[in-house]
Design a protein around this motif. Structure first.
Motif, mmCIF file in Angstrom:
data_model
loop_
_atom_site.group_PDB
_atom_site.id
_atom_site.type_symbol
_atom_site.label_atom_id
_atom_site.label_comp_id
_atom_site.label_asym_id
_atom_site.label_seq_id
_atom_site.Cartn_x
_atom_site.Cartn_y
_atom_site.Cartn_z
ATOM 1 N N GLY B 158 43.795 33.059 30.690
ATOM 2 C CA GLY B 158 42.632 33.185 31.560
ATOM 3 C C GLY B 158 42.879 32.533 32.917
ATOM 4 O O GLY B 158 42.549 33.092 33.961
ATOM 5 N N THR B 182 40.999 42.149 33.076
ATOM 6 C CA THR B 182 40.572 41.230 32.020
ATOM 7 C C THR B 182 40.780 41.792 30.627
ATOM 8 O O THR B 182 40.368 41.167 29.658
ATOM 9 N N GLN B 190 37.288 36.200 30.317
ATOM 10 C CA GLN B 190 36.811 37.378 31.025
ATOM 11 C C GLN B 190 35.674 37.003 31.972
ATOM 12 O O GLN B 190 35.660 37.364 33.141
#
Lengths: 279, 326, 254
Positions: B158, B182, B190
């Motif tokens: 991430g 994502t 996300q």
């Protein structure tokens, strides 16, 4: 499959290397069929220059260099093939087992591999030539093969370790397949191109090994090879006497063979290994 | 609202071995200033190819056959201008790619990667300047500055994707094309990436985002408007909320119905996927391209291609909507 | 009701010493016959390791599993795999690209020892038909000739052809388009209906878990942090991690 072949054929390097190799093989196979004289039988005097009688002249003991080249090439190729096959087979066997089983087996096999890497071929050869009554073509090829597999084993091990975690391998295990069946049917097919390339490299290095060993006087007995021709030329002081025809042809032939094998390998690599493919 | 970027009648095809497969077929879109435009569709619908074309990254075997590209007052003809100036690519339009791990050089620290990106367009930048700029940007966006000293593999998936986002917007491009940025991340990461994109828009670092994804719930939250692509064409376009709650095209309806979210209604009935597969673009069906999979299709759908019905703000290309005015 | 599978304090550690990583920590749960349990967690939560432990593709460092009351360590692997089968994430990677569908299915049938050709054929046909594929058209095909959805159906067919008691589905839909996910999940629902098979459904998508399963286990850093009937876990979650997971899911309606 056809698209792979088309891709290969579109590469200049592939076409050149295959053409050279085909010529070399044709020379070694067809030559002795067309000219059936014995290459170990003198046809003239010491270092006769090239003439109609012997187009590449004669060597230090009066043998026809051209005739020797044809037969010597055959011997060198045979040694290369046998040694290459033996080395690839052992390397693939040890590499797949170590890579697939992992753990203790992996550590033992790779430890053994590293030990073999450190033993120089020459030491084994000297020891064996003391032990053996005579070195034949086959025994020399086996010795080269048995000492040169470790690099293949290492590369194959790395490939196997990365293939082992693929899902289709798990699926095969869940279908009850044995270790050998998985290596044979799930791992090897994915490495086929890789193994073939490793074999091409082993072939090239085995032919050069034969030349190096023969040059040191450890070549096969009772036959002629490219390496033995060079050994005779050096012992017979061909370089000092300016008899270039005795050492230049085998040298050029060896260069051509190993160069085209390496070229072949690199063109195969580019097609089989998509990461190297240029956009 | 003011238009930032628009494309008209864009066609792009892959040409290989004498075969031409048109994967983007007559796409016209408009991106407004300050907007996130979502593009959704099944894999193979042409959305990623469209992203490449919009980011001016089309290179053989992908060819742009035609299309006008209007950016901030200038018109470019994509088919002729094979080599659009560097000025445009990366500076005015930047691409945020699918997998951040593959996009980053694994042997370079983040600050070195940032320097490289800046230098590609401003060769005289010193490492100190680049560092200061990146540091300032990270601070403004509330990301930890220590990532500058890290190697890509030391960051979580991430964080890596957020860092790539920051780096690809260092040159203040007007438009950011985000291609499934994502889809490899879990929901929490996300959300963080989406928040970052919103932040970049609010701070006017970028002026518009084209967000490509196959995930409708995500687009529903990130995009102002959504365009649905099917087999190389835009089949429906409209404001996000309307697209989900009042979709018009049977394909959009089917996509919306196939969505599985943890909301009580999905446990009360059987959710159906869309039967069949998208058409082979080497030989697309005549008429509506969705007709072979459409449960409402009738004779006309298989013969004539439906034009868009509605207006350019809200349209759907389906014969069922004929005569309806938007 | 008697449990089909009992998992007791199952743990798995990778590596040793300072670099040891405990991927699964003391996981326990029971699975009833015909029940669908979802294991939900993000990447790195240990859910896939748990799947591999249950499939016995990996051995646990600690803990025990009982299949119908019998310690699985006492069950030979080939026998175990007749009762426990799997469907994996990537329907392309799960195929050996060199072999046809027929060969894939035939290999799986070797778990039953030698079978008459007629019976092998009958089983393959039945399994393919039950996932909505036409055997004559599919058997001779190679993986690259099938679509993603067809490939995953073939993998489901392979599993149900063996009539296992338990199917472990490890992210069976995450490589598929959203439009296909419902189709594959419905297939799993129907399989349970028809054959009374239990399913362990591993997923990172709580929406899919909510749709398909009866019970949910939420995994976080190798541990089960919350467990319960689906409605309870989703609508009245207790653990902060579950709450965060749910609040991070984008809202679709409203």
């Amino acid at each position: 499959m056809n698209s792979l072949l088309a891709q290969l054929l579109s590469k200049g390097r592939f076409r050149v290397s295959v053409a050279v190799l085909l010529l070399v093989v044709a020379f070694a196979v067809l030559g002795p069929m067309l000219d059936t004289r014995n290459p170990l039988f003198a046809v003239g005097g010491r270092y006769d220059p090239p003439s109609a009688n012997a187009i590449l002249g004669t060597d230090v003991i009066g043998n026809d260099v051209f005739l020797q080249l044809m037969h010597g090439l055959g011997t060198s190729l045979k040694i290369g093939l046998i040694a290459g096959l033996v080395a690839t087979a052992i390397g693939v066997f040890i590499g797949t087992l170590a890579g697939f089983l992992g753990g203790v087996v992996d550590e033992l096999l790779m430890g053994f591999t590293n030990v073999v890497i450190t033993i120089p071929t020459i030491v084994i050869l000297i020891l064996l030539s003391v032990a053996l009554e005579s070195r034949t073509l086959v025994s020399l090829a086996l010795i080269i093969g048995v000492t040169s597999w470790p690099w293949t084993a290492r590369a194959v091990r790395a490939q196997t370790a990365s293939l082992r975690v693929r899902e289709h391998v798990d699926i095969a295990r869940l279908s009850g397949a044995s270790v050998f069946s998985i290596i044979l049917w799930e791992i090897l097919p994915y490495m086929f191109s890789y193994i073939f390339m490793a074999f091409v490299l082993q072939l090239a290095s085995a032919i050069l090994s034969e030349a190096a060993l023969s040059l040191l006087g450890l070549g096969p007995d009772n036959t002629i090879s490219l390496g033995k021709m060079l050994q005779l030329a050096i012992q017979g002081e061909a370089i000092r006497t300016g008899a270039y025809w005795a050492f230049l042809p085998p040298t050029l032939l060896l260069t051509a063979i190993s160069f085209s094998l390496l070229l072949l390998q690199s063109s195969l690599d580019e097609v089989f290994n998509p990461r190297l493919r240029r956009a | 609202m003011e238009t930032l970027l628009s494309v008209k009648n864009l066609c792009a095809a892959y040409v290989q071995g004498g075969q031409r497969v048109r994967v983007v077929d007559g796409v016209s879109l408009e991106l407004r200033r300050g907007e996130v435009l979502g593009i959704a569709g099944e894999s193979g619908c042409g959305k990623s190819t469209l992203a490449q074309v919009l980011a001016l990254l089309a290179r053989p075997p992908l060819w742009v056959e035609q299309g006008e590209f209007w950016l901030d007052g200038t018109i470019y003809h994509l088919a002729q201008e094979h080599r659009l100036s560097r000025e445009l690519r990366g500076c005015k339009v930047a691409m945020l790619p699918q997998g951040a791990l593959n996009a980053l050089n694994p042997t370079a620290r983040i600050r070195e990667i940032a320097l490289e990106v800046i230098r590609a367009h401003q060769p005289k930048t010193t490492p100190q300047e680049a560092y200061a700029r990146t540091q300032e940007r990270l601070e403004r966006l509330g990301l930890p500055v220590r990532v500058l000293e890290a190697y890509p593999h030391q960051l979580s998936g991430g964080m890596r994707q957020r860092v790539v986002t920051v780096i690809s917007t260092l040159l203040n491009p007007k438009v950011l094309i985000a291609d499934e940025p994502t889809s490899a991340l879990d929901v929490s990461s996300q959300k963080a990436v989406v928040k970052l994109l919103r932040e970049l828009l609010e701070q006017r670092v970028i002026e518009g985002v084209i967000f490509i994804a196959h995930d409708l719930p995500l687009l529903r939250n990130v995009a102002d408007r959504i365009a649905i692509m099917y087999a190389g064409k835009v089949v429906e376009l409209g404001p996000s909320r309307e697209m989900v709650e009042a979709s018009r095209h049977p394909y959009t309806k089917a996509l919306v119905e196939a969505v599985l979210v943890p909301e009580p209604y999905i446990r009360q009935r059987r959710v159906e996927g869309i039967e069949g597969t998208p058409p082979d673009l080497r030989a697309p069906p005549p008429g509506c391209r969705f007709a072979p999979r459409c449960r409402y299709a009738w004779a006309r759908c298989r013969e004539l291609e439906p034009p868009p019905f509605g207006d350019k703000e809200r349209f759907a290309a389906c014969w069922l909507l004929e005569g309806m005015s938007a | 009701m008697k449990s089909l599978l009992q998992v007791r304090a199952l743990s798995r550690t990778f590596g040793s010493g300072k670099r040891a990583l405990q991927a699964v920590k003391g996981v326990s749960f029971d699975l009833a016959p015909g029940e669908i349990v979802a294991v939900v967690g993000e990447s790195g939560s240990g859910k896939s390791t748990l799947a591999r432990l249950i499939l016995r593709l990996l051995s646990p460092t600690e803990g025990q599993m009982l299949l119908e009351g019998q310690d699985v360590q006492r069950i030979p692997l080939r026998t175990y795999w007749r009762s426990v089968q799997a469907v994996f994430q990537d329907p392309y990677a799960a195929f050996n690209q060199f072999y046809s569908v027929q060969r894939l299915l035939q290999k799986a049938l070797t778990l039953f020892g030698p079978l008459p050709t007629q019976e092998r054929k009958a089983r393959m046909h039945l399994a393919l038909q039950s996932v909505g594929l036409e055997p004559e058209r599919i058997l001779g095909k190679y993986p690259h000739q099938l679509s993603g959805g067809q490939r995953q159906r073939v993998m489901v067919a392979r599993a149900i052809m063996l009539r296992p008691r338990l199917l472990v589905a490890d992210e069976p839909t995450s490589a598929l388009d959203a439009s296909l996910r419902a189709t594959v999940l419905n297939l799993l629902k129907d399989v349970r209906q028809k054959h009374g098979m239990s399913i362990i459904f591993i997923t990172h998508d709580i929406g899919q878990a909510y749709y398909l399963s009866d019970r949910i286990l939420v995994m976080y850093r190798g541990e089960v942090v919350e467990e319960g009937p689906v409605e309870q876990v989703v609508e009245q979650s207790q653990h902060p991690y579950t709450k965060r997971l749910l609040s991070d899911v984008p809202r679709f309606h409203g």
